[in-house]
Design a protein around this motif. Sequence first.
Motif, PDB file in Angstrom:
ATOM      1  N   ARG A 147      29.500 -22.617 -33.541  1.00 17.44           N
ATOM      2  CA  ARG A 147      30.617 -23.531 -33.264  1.00 17.44           C
ATOM      3  C   ARG A 147      30.846 -23.661 -31.754  1.00 17.44           C
ATOM      4  O   ARG A 147      31.021 -24.766 -31.243  1.00 17.44           O
ATOM      5  CB  ARG A 147      31.893 -23.055 -33.944  1.00 17.44           C
ATOM      6  CG  ARG A 147      31.996 -23.453 -35.396  1.00 17.44           C
ATOM      7  CD  ARG A 147      33.417 -23.297 -35.936  1.00 17.44           C
ATOM      8  NE  ARG A 147      33.936 -21.946 -35.807  1.00 17.44           N
ATOM      9  CZ  ARG A 147      33.755 -20.978 -36.701  1.00 17.44           C
ATOM     10  NH1 ARG A 147      33.070 -21.211 -37.790  1.00 17.44           N
ATOM     11  NH2 ARG A 147      34.266 -19.779 -36.506  1.00 17.44           N
ATOM     12  N   VAL A 148      30.853 -22.531 -31.071  1.00 14.68           N
ATOM     13  CA  VAL A 148      31.072 -22.555 -29.617  1.00 14.68           C
ATOM     14  C   VAL A 148      29.928 -23.276 -28.919  1.00 14.68           C
ATOM     15  O   VAL A 148      30.147 -24.173 -28.094  1.00 14.68           O
ATOM     16  CB  VAL A 148      31.227 -21.121 -29.072  1.00 14.68           C
ATOM     17  CG1 VAL A 148      31.207 -21.101 -27.548  1.00 14.68           C
ATOM     18  CG2 VAL A 148      32.504 -20.489 -29.602  1.00 14.68           C
ATOM     19  N   ALA A 149      28.708 -22.904 -29.216  1.00 15.71           N
ATOM     20  CA  ALA A 149      27.540 -23.484 -28.544  1.00 15.71           C
ATOM     21  C   ALA A 149      27.403 -24.971 -28.859  1.00 15.71           C
ATOM     22  O   ALA A 149      27.048 -25.763 -27.974  1.00 15.71           O
ATOM     23  CB  ALA A 149      26.275 -22.730 -28.941  1.00 15.71           C
ATOM     24  N   GLN A 150      27.690 -25.358 -30.084  1.00 13.82           N
ATOM     25  CA  GLN A 150      27.602 -26.771 -30.462  1.00 13.82           C
ATOM     26  C   GLN A 150      28.547 -27.610 -29.602  1.00 13.82           C
ATOM     27  O   GLN A 150      28.172 -28.677 -29.104  1.00 13.82           O
ATOM     28  CB  GLN A 150      27.949 -26.935 -31.939  1.00 13.82           C
ATOM     29  CG  GLN A 150      27.875 -28.367 -32.439  1.00 13.82           C
ATOM     30  CD  GLN A 150      28.264 -28.464 -33.899  1.00 13.82           C
ATOM     31  OE1 GLN A 150      29.157 -27.765 -34.371  1.00 13.82           O
ATOM     32  NE2 GLN A 150      27.573 -29.326 -34.632  1.00 13.82           N
ATOM     33  N   GLN A 151      29.763 -27.127 -29.404  1.00 15.88           N
ATOM     34  CA  GLN A 151      30.729 -27.849 -28.579  1.00 15.88           C
ATOM     35  C   GLN A 151      30.235 -27.959 -27.135  1.00 15.88           C
ATOM     36  O   GLN A 151      30.309 -29.022 -26.518  1.00 15.88           O
ATOM     37  CB  GLN A 151      32.099 -27.157 -28.626  1.00 15.88           C
ATOM     38  CG  GLN A 151      33.164 -27.844 -27.808  1.00 15.88           C
ATOM     39  CD  GLN A 151      33.469 -29.247 -28.293  1.00 15.88           C
ATOM     40  OE1 GLN A 151      33.457 -29.524 -29.488  1.00 15.88           O
ATOM     41  NE2 GLN A 151      33.729 -30.147 -27.354  1.00 15.88           N
ATOM     42  N   VAL A 152      29.717 -26.873 -26.596  1.00 20.01           N
ATOM     43  CA  VAL A 152      29.220 -26.884 -25.217  1.00 20.01           C
ATOM     44  C   VAL A 152      28.034 -27.826 -25.090  1.00 20.01           C
ATOM     45  O   VAL A 152      27.972 -28.637 -24.151  1.00 20.01           O
ATOM     46  CB  VAL A 152      28.835 -25.460 -24.751  1.00 20.01           C
ATOM     47  CG1 VAL A 152      28.087 -25.483 -23.417  1.00 20.01           C
ATOM     48  CG2 VAL A 152      30.082 -24.585 -24.651  1.00 20.01           C
ATOM     49  N   VAL A 153      27.098 -27.762 -26.026  1.00 23.66           N
ATOM     50  CA  VAL A 153      25.915 -28.631 -25.973  1.00 23.66           C
ATOM     51  C   VAL A 153      26.355 -30.095 -26.037  1.00 23.66           C
ATOM     52  O   VAL A 153      25.851 -30.934 -25.277  1.00 23.66           O
ATOM     53  CB  VAL A 153      24.913 -28.277 -27.086  1.00 23.66           C
ATOM     54  CG1 VAL A 153      23.848 -29.348 -27.241  1.00 23.66           C
ATOM     55  CG2 VAL A 153      24.270 -26.915 -26.800  1.00 23.66           C
ATOM     56  N   ARG A 154      27.312 -30.407 -26.901  1.00 27.66           N
ATOM     57  CA  ARG A 154      27.812 -31.793 -26.962  1.00 27.66           C
ATOM     58  C   ARG A 154      28.408 -32.220 -25.632  1.00 27.66           C
ATOM     59  O   ARG A 154      28.142 -33.322 -25.147  1.00 27.66           O
ATOM     60  CB  ARG A 154      28.866 -31.924 -28.065  1.00 27.66           C
ATOM     61  CG  ARG A 154      28.289 -31.990 -29.444  1.00 27.66           C
ATOM     62  CD  ARG A 154      29.386 -32.144 -30.467  1.00 27.66           C
ATOM     63  NE  ARG A 154      28.821 -32.173 -31.804  1.00 27.66           N
ATOM     64  CZ  ARG A 154      29.501 -31.886 -32.899  1.00 27.66           C
ATOM     65  NH1 ARG A 154      30.797 -31.566 -32.836  1.00 27.66           N
ATOM     66  NH2 ARG A 154      28.912 -31.933 -34.083  1.00 27.66           N
ATOM     67  N   GLU A 155      29.248 -31.357 -25.053  1.00 27.00           N
ATOM     68  CA  GLU A 155      29.878 -31.696 -23.772  1.00 27.00           C
ATOM     69  C   GLU A 155      28.844 -31.893 -22.667  1.00 27.00           C
ATOM     70  O   GLU A 155      28.986 -32.791 -21.837  1.00 27.00           O
ATOM     71  CB  GLU A 155      30.846 -30.575 -23.341  1.00 27.00           C
ATOM     72  CG  GLU A 155      32.087 -30.470 -24.183  1.00 27.00           C
ATOM     73  CD  GLU A 155      32.898 -29.215 -23.882  1.00 27.00           C
ATOM     74  OE1 GLU A 155      32.545 -28.443 -22.949  1.00 27.00           O
ATOM     75  OE2 GLU A 155      33.898 -28.997 -24.595  1.00 27.00           O
ATOM     76  N   GLU A 156      27.823 -31.053 -22.652  1.00 22.72           N
ATOM     77  CA  GLU A 156      26.858 -31.072 -21.561  1.00 22.72           C
ATOM     78  C   GLU A 156      25.758 -32.107 -21.730  1.00 22.72           C
ATOM     79  O   GLU A 156      25.116 -32.478 -20.750  1.00 22.72           O
ATOM     80  CB  GLU A 156      26.234 -29.681 -21.384  1.00 22.72           C
ATOM     81  CG  GLU A 156      27.225 -28.619 -20.966  1.00 22.72           C
ATOM     82  CD  GLU A 156      27.846 -28.865 -19.606  1.00 22.72           C
ATOM     83  OE1 GLU A 156      27.120 -29.286 -18.681  1.00 22.72           O
ATOM     84  OE2 GLU A 156      29.062 -28.644 -19.464  1.00 22.72           O
ATOM     85  N   THR A 157      25.504 -32.556 -22.948  1.00 17.42           N
ATOM     86  CA  THR A 157      24.375 -33.469 -23.167  1.00 17.42           C
ATOM     87  C   THR A 157      24.796 -34.879 -23.568  1.00 17.42           C
ATOM     88  O   THR A 157      23.941 -35.752 -23.661  1.00 17.42           O
ATOM     89  CB  THR A 157      23.411 -32.909 -24.243  1.00 17.42           C
ATOM     90  OG1 THR A 157      24.103 -32.785 -25.494  1.00 17.42           O
ATOM     91  CG2 THR A 157      22.837 -31.565 -23.804  1.00 17.42           C
ATOM     92  N   THR A 158      26.079 -35.094 -23.807  1.00 20.53           N
ATOM     93  CA  THR A 158      26.544 -36.437 -24.162  1.00 20.53           C
ATOM     94  C   THR A 158      26.746 -37.232 -22.879  1.00 20.53           C
ATOM     95  O   THR A 158      27.506 -36.789 -22.001  1.00 20.53           O
ATOM     96  CB  THR A 158      27.857 -36.374 -24.962  1.00 20.53           C
ATOM     97  OG1 THR A 158      27.640 -35.573 -26.125  1.00 20.53           O
ATOM     98  CG2 THR A 158      28.335 -37.762 -25.353  1.00 20.53           C
ATOM     99  N   PRO A 159      26.097 -38.370 -22.788  1.00 16.73           N
ATOM    100  CA  PRO A 159      26.260 -39.182 -21.566  1.00 16.73           C
ATOM    101  C   PRO A 159      27.726 -39.616 -21.384  1.00 16.73           C
ATOM    102  O   PRO A 159      28.421 -39.921 -22.346  1.00 16.73           O
ATOM    103  CB  PRO A 159      25.372 -40.408 -21.786  1.00 16.73           C
ATOM    104  CG  PRO A 159      24.469 -40.047 -22.924  1.00 16.73           C
ATOM    105  CD  PRO A 159      25.178 -38.990 -23.723  1.00 16.73           C
ATOM    106  N   GLN A 160      28.166 -39.568 -20.127  1.00 19.22           N
ATOM    107  CA  GLN A 160      29.524 -40.023 -19.798  1.00 19.22           C
ATOM    108  C   GLN A 160      29.540 -41.539 -19.770  1.00 19.22           C
ATOM    109  O   GLN A 160      28.617 -42.179 -19.305  1.00 19.22           O
ATOM    110  CB  GLN A 160      29.944 -39.471 -18.426  1.00 19.22           C
ATOM    111  CG  GLN A 160      29.922 -37.952 -18.345  1.00 19.22           C
ATOM    112  CD  GLN A 160      30.950 -37.331 -19.273  1.00 19.22           C
ATOM    113  OE1 GLN A 160      32.044 -37.826 -19.419  1.00 19.22           O
ATOM    114  NE2 GLN A 160      30.580 -36.236 -19.913  1.00 19.22           N
ATOM    115  N   GLU A 161      30.613 -42.126 -20.258  1.00 18.93           N
ATOM    116  CA  GLU A 161      30.704 -43.596 -20.281  1.00 18.93           C
ATOM    117  C   GLU A 161      31.356 -44.109 -19.040  1.00 18.93           C
ATOM    118  O   GLU A 161      32.100 -43.544 -18.366  1.00 18.93           O
ATOM    119  CB  GLU A 161      31.487 -44.032 -21.507  1.00 18.93           C
ATOM    120  CG  GLU A 161      30.728 -43.661 -22.763  1.00 18.93           C
ATOM    121  CD  GLU A 161      31.426 -44.165 -24.001  1.00 18.93           C
ATOM    122  OE1 GLU A 161      32.136 -45.186 -23.933  1.00 18.93           O
ATOM    123  OE2 GLU A 161      31.247 -43.541 -25.037  1.00 18.93           O
TER     124      GLU A 161
END
Length: 161
Positions: A147-161
């Motif tokens: 759960r923790v890592a999934q949130q971090v990976v999403r934050e770090e790999t999702t392109p900013q709009e």
Amino acid sequence: LPAAAVTPAPAAAPPQLAPVAEIAPPAVPQQPQGRPDAYDTGIKVRREVLGDAHVDRILAGTDAFSGDFQELVTRYAWGEVWDRPGLDRRTRSCVTLTALVAGGHLEDLAFHTRAALRNGLTPDEIKEVLLQAAVYCGIPAANSAFRVAQQVVREETTPQE
């Protein structure tokens, strides 16, 4: 003479001993010639692995109570261990993630997941580390870690709009 009539001689007072040595203030450790100070090395490695923003935030919260601890962490963990030549930073990140899962240290797992990405691990490699940890550290620990890592990976790999 009967035994009851013998009076024992008074016991002599023990001699007063002078202190063997005074307790000296702690010596400032000297670095061997040619070897960089572990703190300087540690702060450099800590910033490279965790990022300036994280390190600045941690150090800004340091006060008289926690300053010695932050110096210890910087010198020992980052300046001595993380800077050793025996493992590369990707491998050190794998080991660190596993140890944090085993210990249930989820807050540290979040910033070390960011560090693992910075050290070149892919999200799939982080997933594999956590799957491996599930076998040896337990499903509940890995469930929380995912759960923790999934949130971090999403934050770090999702392109900013």
